[in-house]
Enzyme design. Structure first.
Site, PDB file in Angstrom:
ATOM      1  CB  THR A   1      -8.895  -1.843  93.744  1.00  0.00           C
ATOM      2  OG1 THR A   1      -7.460  -1.823  93.636  1.00  0.00           O
ATOM      3  CG2 THR A   1      -9.345  -1.218  95.053  1.00  0.00           C
TER       4      THR A   1
ATOM      5  CB  CYS B   1      -5.061  -7.089  94.442  1.00  0.00           C
ATOM      6  SG  CYS B   1      -5.215  -5.694  93.322  1.00  0.00           S
TER       7      CYS B   1
ATOM      8  CG  HIS C   1      -8.729  -4.422  66.819  1.00  0.00           C
ATOM      9  ND1 HIS C   1      -9.009  -3.171  67.309  1.00  0.00           N
ATOM     10  CD2 HIS C   1      -9.868  -4.878  66.252  1.00  0.00           C
ATOM     11  CE1 HIS C   1     -10.277  -2.882  67.078  1.00  0.00           C
ATOM     12  NE2 HIS C   1     -10.821  -3.897  66.430  1.00  0.00           N
TER      13      HIS C   1
ATOM     14  CG  ASP D   1      -3.851  -8.896  97.463  1.00  0.00           C
ATOM     15  OD1 ASP D   1      -5.006  -9.346  97.249  1.00  0.00           O
ATOM     16  OD2 ASP D   1      -3.627  -7.679  97.644  1.00  0.00           O
TER      17      ASP D   1
ATOM     18  CG  HIS E   1     -11.472  -3.899  70.063  1.00  0.00           C
ATOM     19  ND1 HIS E   1     -12.110  -2.685  69.990  1.00  0.00           N
ATOM     20  CD2 HIS E   1     -12.198  -4.758  69.295  1.00  0.00           C
ATOM     21  CE1 HIS E   1     -13.180  -2.792  69.204  1.00  0.00           C
ATOM     22  NE2 HIS E   1     -13.256  -4.047  68.778  1.00  0.00           N
TER      23      HIS E   1
END
Ligand code: RB5
Length: 153
Positions: free
Chosen positions: A70, A68, A136, A11, A101
């Site tokens: 955060t 973005c 995994h 964004d 993992h």
């Protein structure tokens, strides 16, 4: 993964970092398919996350990077899509684990959180670290069953 095409989208809050990442990986022979945003006009992060995630879900692309402010909004949206394993990462150890993992196929970054030098390192790790498989794999298989009408057992 130099021959693989990888998606990137952001964004307005992730635009600057997105452009830096595109420039930086170009020198290493990695082509990023840029889904925008392309200018600083405000854009809703769900729209960009949906655009990229759809192309991962449909197997049109196998990897993506979302940015973005955060990274939180992008990761919330991306992880709603079947087959998308989006990892919001801020440090090299987590980036390595996300691949080894979790077999993360979407790297999510916070353009207002991580320093550009660190972000480049995270991208490098994301692109060049292999999934370990083994024990995994069964865990990732359980993730992949969620929301597909099967019990995650
Ligand atoms: C935009 O202001 C900001 O809310 C967005 O970039 C992101 O951080 C949301 O999680």
């Amino acid at each position: 993964m130099s021959s693989t095409k990888i998606l990137i989208a952001s964004d307005h809050a992730g635009l600057e970092l997105k452009n830096k990442i595109i420039e930086s990986v170009k020198n290493k022979g990695v082509v990023l398919e840029d889904l925008g945003t392309y200018n600083t006009d405000s854009v809703d992060y769900p729209d960009k996350a949906v655009e990229l995630s759809k192309k991962i879900t449909s197997n049109e692309f196998s990897r993506g990077i979302l940015i973005c402010g955060t990274g939180i909004g992008m990761s919330i949206v991306a992880n709603r899509f079947p087959g998308v394993r989006a990892a919001l990462v801020q440090d090299p150890y987590s980036a390595k684990m996300a691949r080894e993992h979790n077999d993360a196929n979407v790297l999510v970054l916070g353009g207002r959180v991580v320093k550009p030098e660190i972000a480049m390192e995270l991208v490098d790790i994301f692109l060049n670290t292999k999934f370990e498989g083994g024990r995994h794999q069964q865990r990732v298989d359980k993730i992949n069953k969620i929301g597909l009408g099967k019990k995650g057992e």
